[in-house]
Write an enzyme that holds these catalytic residues in place. Structure first.
Site, mmCIF file in Angstrom:
data_model
loop_
_atom_site.group_PDB
_atom_site.id
_atom_site.type_symbol
_atom_site.label_atom_id
_atom_site.label_comp_id
_atom_site.label_asym_id
_atom_site.label_seq_id
_atom_site.Cartn_x
_atom_site.Cartn_y
_atom_site.Cartn_z
ATOM 1 N N ARG A 1 48.026 29.167 12.936
ATOM 2 C CA ARG A 1 48.148 30.024 14.118
ATOM 3 C C ARG A 1 48.874 29.283 15.234
ATOM 4 N NH1 ARG A 1 41.811 31.364 14.629
ATOM 5 N NH2 ARG A 1 41.892 29.098 14.760
ATOM 6 N N GLU B 1 31.925 34.494 18.698
ATOM 7 C CA GLU B 1 32.267 35.004 17.367
ATOM 8 C C GLU B 1 31.854 36.475 17.265
ATOM 9 O OE1 GLU B 1 33.945 33.311 14.990
ATOM 10 O OE2 GLU B 1 34.094 31.655 16.419
ATOM 11 N N ARG C 1 46.571 32.079 18.580
ATOM 12 C CA ARG C 1 45.221 31.656 18.992
ATOM 13 C C ARG C 1 45.341 31.219 20.441
ATOM 14 N NH1 ARG C 1 41.032 29.849 20.818
ATOM 15 N NH2 ARG C 1 39.263 29.048 19.650
#
Length: 172
Positions: free
Chosen positions: A104, A69, A61
């Site tokens: 992540r 998004e 990430r």
């Protein structure tokens, strides 16, 4: 003998507390390399990649930024720009924080000497994620993109992804 038993008891009681959310021991986090080289083999969205580190796939990430998004305006464009920047290419991932709640790795990704994180903001395809980032470079890059009205800043009033997610979670 009492001191050995006491040390053992402390170790047993303390060990479960040393697990992070990804299931790694705290000592594993500290021993993780601060950076590694790999190849981007997947783009989940504009700020989340799959990097092949030898034979292991690592979900990364991007630190400091938040991209639109997928279903948000410019979400598809951000994913495509991220792909254009690094998909299939060798990268260096520099760890910036512990893994997030989804496991992540949080890091900065470089293709050659170009920061993908910063390039996404420069192109107007990401916000500085001020909840987690106070780096003035990202602030300057975002302001420059706003001034040039590129990417998300070409819209009259773009909705930051964290607000978009919050609206989507609120029951109607």
């Amino acid at each position: 003998m009492k001191s050995i038993s006491l040390l053992f008891l402390i170790f047993v009681l303390h060990a479960p507390a040393c697990k992070n959310q990804a299931g790694n021991n705290a000592s594993d986090i500290l021993s993780d390399p601060p950076s590694f080289e790999g190849k981007v083999v997947g783009i989940k969205d504009g700020d989340t990649f799959i990097v092949l580190d030898g034979t292991a796939q690592v979900t990364v990430r991007l630190s400091d930024i938040d991209c639109p998004e997928k279903n948000q305006p410019f979400g598809t464009r951000a994913k495509q720009a991220a792909s254009d920047l690094c998909f299939g290419k060798p990268v260096t991932v520099v760890r910036k924080a512990r893994n997030d709640r989804y496991g992540r790795l949080i890091g900065e990704v470089f293709v050659d000497k170009i920061s993908v994180n910063k390039e996404m903001v420069r192109q107007g395809l990401a916000w500085q994620f001020t909840r987690y980032s106070k780096d003035p470079v990202y602030k300057q890059l975002e302001q420059s993109a706003r001034d040039r009205k590129v990417g998300i800043w070409s819209e009259k009033s773009p909705t930051p992804p964290w607000m978009w997610r919050k609206k989507r979670q609120t029951p109607v």
